[in-house]
Design a protein around this motif. Structure first.
Motif, PDB file in Angstrom:
ATOM      1  N   PHE A 165      -3.158   8.221  21.569  1.00 48.07           N
ATOM      2  CA  PHE A 165      -1.917   7.177  21.166  1.00 48.07           C
ATOM      3  C   PHE A 165      -0.427   8.685  20.494  1.00 48.07           C
ATOM      4  CE2 PHE A 165      -4.858   4.419  20.789  1.00 48.07           C
ATOM      5  CZ  PHE A 165      -4.627   3.192  21.615  1.00 48.07           C
ATOM      6  N   ASN A 166      -1.132   9.714  20.154  1.00 44.26           N
ATOM      7  CA  ASN A 166       0.090  11.094  19.750  1.00 44.26           C
ATOM      8  C   ASN A 166       1.057  10.482  18.260  1.00 44.26           C
ATOM      9  OD1 ASN A 166       1.250  13.492  19.478  1.00 44.26           O
ATOM     10  ND2 ASN A 166       2.503  12.688  20.951  1.00 44.26           N
ATOM     11  N   LYS A 167       0.449   9.640  17.984  1.00 42.39           N
ATOM     12  CA  LYS A 167       0.540   9.517  16.434  1.00 42.39           C
ATOM     13  C   LYS A 167      -0.563   9.223  15.060  1.00 42.39           C
ATOM     14  CE  LYS A 167       4.075   6.901  17.571  1.00 42.39           C
ATOM     15  NZ  LYS A 167       5.639   7.193  17.092  1.00 42.39           N
ATOM     16  N   GLU A 168      -0.177   9.380  13.898  1.00 44.26           N
ATOM     17  CA  GLU A 168      -0.566   9.645  13.136  1.00 44.26           C
ATOM     18  C   GLU A 168      -1.440   7.941  12.208  1.00 44.26           C
ATOM     19  OE1 GLU A 168      -3.079  11.734   9.708  1.00 44.26           O
ATOM     20  OE2 GLU A 168      -1.419  12.298  11.748  1.00 44.26           O
ATOM     21  N   TRP A 169      -3.190   8.477  12.595  1.00 44.15           N
ATOM     22  CA  TRP A 169      -3.598   6.997  12.273  1.00 44.15           C
ATOM     23  C   TRP A 169      -4.240   6.749  10.287  1.00 44.15           C
ATOM     24  CZ3 TRP A 169      -4.106   2.786  14.757  1.00 44.15           C
ATOM     25  CH2 TRP A 169      -3.378   2.785  16.275  1.00 44.15           C
ATOM     26  N   ILE A 170      -4.444   6.096  10.013  1.00 44.06           N
ATOM     27  CA  ILE A 170      -5.360   5.064   8.801  1.00 44.06           C
ATOM     28  C   ILE A 170      -6.021   4.513   9.246  1.00 44.06           C
ATOM     29  CG2 ILE A 170      -3.231   6.293   7.294  1.00 44.06           C
ATOM     30  CD1 ILE A 170      -3.000   2.963   6.361  1.00 44.06           C
ATOM     31  N   ILE A 171      -7.121   4.324   8.587  1.00 43.45           N
ATOM     32  CA  ILE A 171      -8.088   2.679   8.647  1.00 43.45           C
ATOM     33  C   ILE A 171      -8.039   1.854   7.461  1.00 43.45           C
ATOM     34  CG2 ILE A 171     -10.380   2.763   9.197  1.00 43.45           C
ATOM     35  CD1 ILE A 171     -10.444   5.391   9.596  1.00 43.45           C
ATOM     36  N   PHE A 172      -7.999   1.032   7.927  1.00 42.60           N
ATOM     37  CA  PHE A 172      -7.931  -0.128   6.869  1.00 42.60           C
ATOM     38  C   PHE A 172      -9.293  -1.068   7.168  1.00 42.60           C
ATOM     39  CE2 PHE A 172      -3.254  -1.963   6.193  1.00 42.60           C
ATOM     40  CZ  PHE A 172      -3.187  -0.760   5.355  1.00 42.60           C
ATOM     41  N   LEU A 173     -10.153  -0.095   6.495  1.00 43.77           N
ATOM     42  CA  LEU A 173     -11.661  -1.141   5.657  1.00 43.77           C
ATOM     43  C   LEU A 173     -11.180  -2.939   4.913  1.00 43.77           C
ATOM     44  CD1 LEU A 173     -14.398  -1.747   5.977  1.00 43.77           C
ATOM     45  CD2 LEU A 173     -15.344  -0.110   4.119  1.00 43.77           C
ATOM     46  N   ARG A 174     -12.236  -3.874   6.442  1.00 41.94           N
ATOM     47  CA  ARG A 174     -12.398  -5.499   5.287  1.00 41.94           C
ATOM     48  C   ARG A 174     -13.804  -6.232   5.227  1.00 41.94           C
ATOM     49  NH1 ARG A 174      -8.463  -8.690   2.468  1.00 41.94           N
ATOM     50  NH2 ARG A 174      -8.792 -10.800   3.210  1.00 41.94           N
ATOM     51  N   LEU A 175     -14.186  -5.988   4.862  1.00 41.42           N
ATOM     52  CA  LEU A 175     -15.646  -6.321   4.162  1.00 41.42           C
ATOM     53  C   LEU A 175     -15.714  -7.467   4.962  1.00 41.42           C
ATOM     54  CD1 LEU A 175     -17.310  -3.961   1.993  1.00 41.42           C
ATOM     55  CD2 LEU A 175     -17.599  -3.422   4.085  1.00 41.42           C
ATOM     56  N   HIS A 176     -16.878  -8.063   4.814  1.00 40.06           N
ATOM     57  CA  HIS A 176     -16.334  -9.484   4.851  1.00 40.06           C
ATOM     58  C   HIS A 176     -16.641 -10.628   3.161  1.00 40.06           C
ATOM     59  CE1 HIS A 176     -18.713 -13.898   5.829  1.00 40.06           C
ATOM     60  NE2 HIS A 176     -18.253 -13.492   6.609  1.00 40.06           N
ATOM     61  N   PRO A 177     -15.554 -11.209   3.245  1.00 37.25           N
ATOM     62  CA  PRO A 177     -15.782 -12.247   2.523  1.00 37.25           C
ATOM     63  C   PRO A 177     -17.251 -12.204   1.528  1.00 37.25           C
ATOM     64  CG  PRO A 177     -14.837 -13.305   3.097  1.00 37.25           C
ATOM     65  CD  PRO A 177     -15.652 -12.640   4.105  1.00 37.25           C
ATOM     66  N   ASN A 178     -18.808 -12.376   1.624  1.00 37.61           N
ATOM     67  CA  ASN A 178     -19.926 -12.819   1.177  1.00 37.61           C
ATOM     68  C   ASN A 178     -19.801 -11.065   0.408  1.00 37.61           C
ATOM     69  OD1 ASN A 178     -19.804 -14.612   1.901  1.00 37.61           O
ATOM     70  ND2 ASN A 178     -21.618 -14.734   3.606  1.00 37.61           N
ATOM     71  N   ILE A 179     -19.652  -9.954   1.100  1.00 38.73           N
ATOM     72  CA  ILE A 179     -20.003  -8.563   0.929  1.00 38.73           C
ATOM     73  C   ILE A 179     -18.706  -7.826   0.593  1.00 38.73           C
ATOM     74  CG2 ILE A 179     -22.099  -8.649   1.658  1.00 38.73           C
ATOM     75  CD1 ILE A 179     -20.491  -6.544   3.857  1.00 38.73           C
ATOM     76  N   TYR A 208       0.646  -1.515  -0.081  1.00 38.51           N
ATOM     77  CA  TYR A 208      -0.694  -0.215  -0.014  1.00 38.51           C
ATOM     78  C   TYR A 208       1.085   1.504   0.154  1.00 38.51           C
ATOM     79  CZ  TYR A 208      -4.164  -2.981   0.967  1.00 38.51           C
ATOM     80  OH  TYR A 208      -5.134  -3.684   0.650  1.00 38.51           O
ATOM     81  N   LYS A 209       1.731   1.129  -0.741  1.00 37.72           N
ATOM     82  CA  LYS A 209       3.072   1.957  -0.269  1.00 37.72           C
ATOM     83  C   LYS A 209       3.203   3.083   1.102  1.00 37.72           C
ATOM     84  CE  LYS A 209       3.472   2.131  -5.421  1.00 37.72           C
ATOM     85  NZ  LYS A 209       3.000   0.307  -5.425  1.00 37.72           N
ATOM     86  N   LEU A 210       2.535   2.545   2.699  1.00 33.95           N
ATOM     87  CA  LEU A 210       2.619   3.722   3.256  1.00 33.95           C
ATOM     88  C   LEU A 210       4.022   4.131   4.270  1.00 33.95           C
ATOM     89  CD1 LEU A 210      -0.241   1.536   4.838  1.00 33.95           C
ATOM     90  CD2 LEU A 210      -0.619   3.149   3.571  1.00 33.95           C
ATOM     91  N   ASN A 211       4.243   5.347   4.858  1.00 35.67           N
ATOM     92  CA  ASN A 211       5.252   5.327   5.467  1.00 35.67           C
ATOM     93  C   ASN A 211       4.796   4.560   6.447  1.00 35.67           C
ATOM     94  OD1 ASN A 211       6.163   7.221   7.353  1.00 35.67           O
ATOM     95  ND2 ASN A 211       6.938   8.404   6.413  1.00 35.67           N
ATOM     96  N   SER A 212       6.672   4.434   7.374  1.00 31.65           N
ATOM     97  CA  SER A 212       6.471   3.303   8.738  1.00 31.65           C
ATOM     98  C   SER A 212       6.580   4.032   9.596  1.00 31.65           C
ATOM     99  CB  SER A 212       8.634   3.097   8.072  1.00 31.65           C
ATOM    100  OG  SER A 212       8.978   3.805   9.038  1.00 31.65           O
ATOM    101  N   ASN A 213       5.478   4.954   9.358  1.00 32.10           N
ATOM    102  CA  ASN A 213       5.651   5.443  11.228  1.00 32.10           C
ATOM    103  C   ASN A 213       3.815   5.545  11.243  1.00 32.10           C
ATOM    104  OD1 ASN A 213       8.652   6.326  11.900  1.00 32.10           O
ATOM    105  ND2 ASN A 213       8.296   8.109  10.747  1.00 32.10           N
ATOM    106  N   VAL A 214       3.645   5.270  10.120  1.00 33.34           N
ATOM    107  CA  VAL A 214       1.756   5.634  10.241  1.00 33.34           C
ATOM    108  C   VAL A 214       1.265   4.147  11.478  1.00 33.34           C
ATOM    109  CG1 VAL A 214       1.501   4.049   8.153  1.00 33.34           C
ATOM    110  CG2 VAL A 214      -0.126   5.760   8.697  1.00 33.34           C
TER     111      VAL A 214
END
Length: 393
Positions: A251-265, A213-219
């Motif tokens: 947590f005084n950090k920069e966060w991103i969210i991974f969304l993982r839907l169930h395989p059925n949807i 996902y080409k993410l910064n290692s600090n995220v």
């Protein structure tokens, strides 16, 4: 709903099922005389939904052993999946797939097999059921029989009669299988193959996901993995902006969210802000667990995989009353070490109050109660068992 319409739908449903029995039954009889190929393995994951879960890790271990096996993987035809060299794909529910089943020495699956699709199993064929749930929080199988379609219950009982080996990752799961799967056969208590890499290669897999996902290692990453609901036609989530803000502050950090839907949807179209990445099509959920710092879910058994990594789990269950009426639960949420919220404000409050020391202490108690068998060698042991069955060890 109009009673006549319900009756009509039920009538056509059973006509469709009957036609399936006749169609598939004919080809089962046609292919039954064919000789079993002692080196052939037929594998299925979530009814043809790609390359993943426990079957993936068993097959990868077999490929390492280089025993010239004929490995057939059933696919639905939806989506594009990458398979390693040494695996050939066949469309599920095709005439060809029936031939592969009737001539295979080993069947591997992580879901039930439809009754009409596997009417017969030869006595020399060995069926290994890995299941897809592990320890789960939702009631299932016999425990939820009143809420399941009669056709599924009928098919499930037939499926259990065919199974020769059932895999288990904990004493809790072994006991549950015996009680709720109508199964009296052998249970291999060596852990679940999909969890081997959580134990052995967590750091490496985290780097793999970050590179993908080409993410910064600090995220920092919170993986949001809600479970499936009956009748899902759209995806509804909490306020992601509030979640991100609370995590950044706590947590005084920069966060991103991974969304993982169930395989059925997972095919559902979702409109997401730039800091939310839809990882529903990423082939391996276990790798996402390795990359994530926090898991947030509702009623998904993925929470019990995450605890093998000793990482925080937050439960967000804004429709718990409705879901409880549908399936109910195996655990009381109060007995779990995970903070529990029914709305956005409660979730934010739980994040603000999170104490890692208390969480880890409570987590240890839960692990002792469940009695895990996970030690990172399940894939190797199942692969060795298969070769033993084939007399190729």
């Amino acid at each position: 709903m109009n009673k006549e319409l319900v009756k009509s739908n039920s009538f056509f449903k059973w006509i469709t099922i009957l036609n399936a029995y006749i169609f598939f039954g004919f080809f089962h009889i046609l292919f039954f005389p064919f000789t079993i190929n002692n080196r052939k393995i037929v594998v299925c994951n979530f009814y043809g939904n790609g390359y993943g879960d426990n079957p993936k890790y068993i097959v990868e271990e077999l490929l390492k052993m280089k025993k010239s096996l004929d490995i057939v993987w059933l696919v639905s035809g939806k989506g594009e999946y990458k398979f390693p060299k040494g695996i050939r794909t066949v469309k599920i529910f095709s005439i060809r797939s029936i031939y592969e089943f009737m001539t295979a020495k080993i069947w591997i699956d992580n879901c039930r097999k439809y009754f009409f699709y596997n009417l017969f199993k030869k006595k020399d064929t060995v069926y290994i059921q890995t299941w897809h749930g592990g320890i789960g929080i939702k009631r299932s199988e016999k425990e939820a029989e009143a809420h399941l379609a009669n056709s599924y219950v009928w098919s499930a009982k037939h499926d259990s009669k065919m199974i020769d080996y059932f895999l288990s990752g904990s004493k809790w799961l072994s006991d549950y299988i015996k009680i709720n799967f109508c199964y009296n056969g052998k249970i291999e208590e060596n852990g679940l193959p999909r969890n081997d890499k959580l134990i052995n290669e967590s750091k490496l897999l985290k780097e793999k996901v970050f590179d993908f996902y080409k993410l910064n290692s600090n995220v920092k990453i919170v993986l949001y993995a809600p479970t499936f609901r009956k009748g899902n036609t759209k995806a509804e989530f909490m306020d992601f902006s509030i979640l991100k803000s609370a995590l950044n502050k706590k947590f005084n950090k920069e966060w991103i969210i991974f969304l993982r839907l169930h395989p059925n949807i997972k095919e559902l179209k979702v409109d997401l802000p730039e800091y939310v990445i839809n990882t529903s099509f990423y082939e391996d959920a276990q790798e996402l667990l390795c990359a994530a710092d926090i898991l947030m879910t509702d009623y998904s058994g993925i929470m019990f995989d995450m605890i093998l990594l000793d990482k925080p789990v937050f439960i967000y269950a804004n429709d718990i009353r409705e879901y409880k009426r549908d399936r109910n639960f195996k655990f009381d949420f109060k007995d779990l070490p995970f903070s529990y919220a029914e709305n956005d404000l409660e979730l934010i409050e739980n994040i603000e109050k999170f104490n890692e020391e208390i969480f880890l202490k409570d987590l240890k108690k839960l692990k002792e109660k469940l009695v895990f068998y996970e030690n990172g060698t399940a894939s190797i042991k199942v692969a060795a068992k298969i070769l033993e069955i084939m007399s190729l060890k």
